[in-house]
Design an enzyme around this catalytic site. Structure first.
Site, PDB file in Angstrom:
ATOM      1  N   ASP A  95     -78.884   4.598  16.952  1.00  0.00           N
ATOM      2  CA  ASP A  95     -77.923   4.731  15.779  1.00  0.00           C
ATOM      3  C   ASP A  95     -77.127   3.567  15.822  1.00  0.00           C
ATOM      4  O   ASP A  95     -77.770   2.470  16.345  1.00  0.00           O
ATOM      5  CB  ASP A  95     -77.075   5.948  16.087  1.00  0.00           C
ATOM      6  CG  ASP A  95     -76.480   6.415  14.542  1.00  0.00           C
ATOM      7  OD1 ASP A  95     -76.332   5.623  13.597  1.00  0.00           O
ATOM      8  OD2 ASP A  95     -76.591   7.727  14.406  1.00  0.00           O
ATOM      9  N   HIS A 103     -79.675   1.890  14.016  1.00  0.00           N
ATOM     10  CA  HIS A 103     -79.175   1.776  12.654  1.00  0.00           C
ATOM     11  C   HIS A 103     -78.343   0.991  11.821  1.00  0.00           C
ATOM     12  O   HIS A 103     -77.935   0.977  10.824  1.00  0.00           O
ATOM     13  CB  HIS A 103     -78.852   3.432  12.321  1.00  0.00           C
ATOM     14  CG  HIS A 103     -79.723   4.372  12.425  1.00  0.00           C
ATOM     15  ND1 HIS A 103     -79.601   5.692  12.283  1.00  0.00           N
ATOM     16  CD2 HIS A 103     -80.930   4.318  13.107  1.00  0.00           C
ATOM     17  CE1 HIS A 103     -80.695   6.245  12.808  1.00  0.00           C
ATOM     18  NE2 HIS A 103     -81.704   5.314  13.042  1.00  0.00           N
TER      19      HIS A 103
END
Length: 462
Positions: free
Chosen positions: A223, A247
């Site tokens: 993430d 991410h």
């Protein structure tokens, strides 16, 4: 056993007592070390040094370490969460630790003038979450955030986070420096493109505080490496590497449920994004309110990244159905975003192992893995955005594409954008000199709109 406390001699010249020193004494037979930790931080809460020895401490219950003032912590050992998933879930469900934006932290640290130093030894100075076993079975219920560092005038130096269950450190305080931070959340038996054993929500650092500097970061996770969220002001994020399937270097998410949320004055500089889904990302929810302003991403190297630069003001839970109607007819406003010197390559997959819905959570119409830039804007609410020095290639070395609907641009925005807003090939454009009136008008409109949104929100509290 509880902490060993040392009271040094009086310094006669200055007529004051030297700081106390506490050593956290490890319990025997793998028993819970949380009571000894709490005892040490209670006895040495002010003008003190607290030392963890080069041992493995079993932190089997969450700890809240508050009331700290002028405290130095030497983490020469390791802090181990429970290995048993059920035990962790029970504690998460019952602890009184103050929750963060995402979850309840296992460690809650509150005070002022607090410094925590990790060990120079690669095997020590670490927080161990044993997250792999959670990822292997896809368990995403009652997960802890590792830690909240809610400190005014704080330092985190040389800490290591090894296999966290999910989110890492939360930083809601003021005047905090994080340096040489290490996160290892790469599964032993999975890849970025498959859901099996994927390390969901393993954010490295979540920043909501003011005057925060992050300088030196290495992370492999699933993430955001760094996400800057509601309330953040004056944040610098410098000199890092994000691997596995990050991410991105992210602003948001903001504005969920139509809320008024704000971020201002952020700079990301000198990062390598390797295998990431995004290099630079902004995300706000459909119908959000508030603003994000004065954000720069510069000197970003991309290595097989799905999308280099991404903005959405229209995010929603794709696994819960179609995009909801924007009944507020609002969006979290974006103002003064600058992207400078992005180089490198795109990968071949526009998503990763977090894609568990149809459509995927990060699907936008037209995405196919060839886009260097995606702007999913809400009409007229993104102003003074510019891209300079963009040299991103597709995986095969070809020219990339963009997704950008020109109908969503604010008046005059194409003149200062730096690329042609279209659904097609990426084409650089000259940034036209502004006589001041266009930019001023756009800033003025944005300011008025932001003020109206905030006043409307405040009126509901009266």
């Amino acid at each position: 056993m509880l902490a060993r406390v040392t009271l040094p001699l009086l310094l006669l010249a200055s007529a004051r007592v030297q700081a106390k020193e506490c050593t956290v004494v490890q319990a025997s037979d793998g028993a819970d070390d949380s009571p000894a930790i709490i005892d040490a931080f209670t006895q040495c809460a002010v003008d003190s040094t607290i030392t963890f020895e080069q041992k493995n401490y079993s932190v089997l219950t969450p700890v809240s370490l508050t009331g700290l003032k002028n405290v130095t912590v030497k983490l020469n050992g390791n802090l181990l969460l429970p290995k048993n998933i059920t035990d962790v879930q029970i504690q998460v469900n019952t602890t009184t630790n103050q929750p963060s934006s995402y979850a309840v932290p296992w460690f809650y640290i509150f005070g002022e003038d607090v410094s925590i130093y990790g060990s120079d030894d690669k095997d020590w100075g670490a927080f161990h979450g044993f997250g792999q076993q959670w990822w292997d079975i896809g368990q995403r219920i009652l997960r802890p955030q590792l830690a909240t560092f809610n400190v005014t005038n704080g330092l985190l130096s040389g800490l290591k986070v090894i296999y966290p269950v999910a989110w890492g450190f939360n930083l809601p305080g003021k005047n905090i420096r994080v340096e040489n931070h290490y996160v290892w959340a790469r599964p032993t038996n999975g890849t970025r493109d498959v859901t099996t054993s994927f390390p969901f929500n393993t954010d490295g650092l979540n920043v909501s505080g003011q005057n925060i500097t992050i300088d030196g970061y290495f992370g492999e996770n699933g993430d955001d490496c760094v996400s800057v969220i509601n309330g953040a002001r004056d944040v610098e994020v410098l000199n890092g590497y994000c691997g596995f399937s990050s991410h991105g270097l992210s602003i948001g998410s903001l504005g969920r449920g139509g809320s008024v949320q704000t971020v201002a004055n952020v700079r990301f500089n000198n990062w390598t994004m390797d295998g990431a889904v995004y290099g630079a990302r902004f995300k706000s929810w459909t119908g959000g309110q508030g603003f994000a302003e004065n954000v720069t991403w510069s000197n970003i190297k991309l290595v097989n990244v799905s999308t280099g630069i991404f903005i959405t003001q229209n995010y929603y839970d794709q696994d819960k159905g179609a995009r909801p109607n924007n009944t507020n007819e609002t969006a979290t406003r974006v103002t003064n975003f600058r992207y400078e010197n992005f180089t490198g390559t795109l990968g071949t997959n526009w998503t990763d192992g977090t894609c568990i819905s149809s459509p995927c959570w990060n699907f936008v119409q037209g995405i196919d893995g060839s886009q260097a830039v995606i702007f999913d804007l809400y009409n007229g609410t993104a102003t003074n955005i510019s891209l300079v020095g963009i040299d991103i290639k597709k995986h095969d070395g070809g020219n990339p594409n963009v997704l950008c609907d020109p109908a969503t641009l604010a008046d005059g925005e194409q003149n200062t954008l730096g690329f042609q807003c279209t659904n097609g090939a990426f084409a650089k454009t000259d940034i036209k000199p502004d006589d001041g009136t266009g930019a001023a008008m756009r800033r003025g409109a944005a300011t008025l709109a932001i003020g109206a949104v905030v006043l409307a929100a405040l009126s509901t509290l009266v």
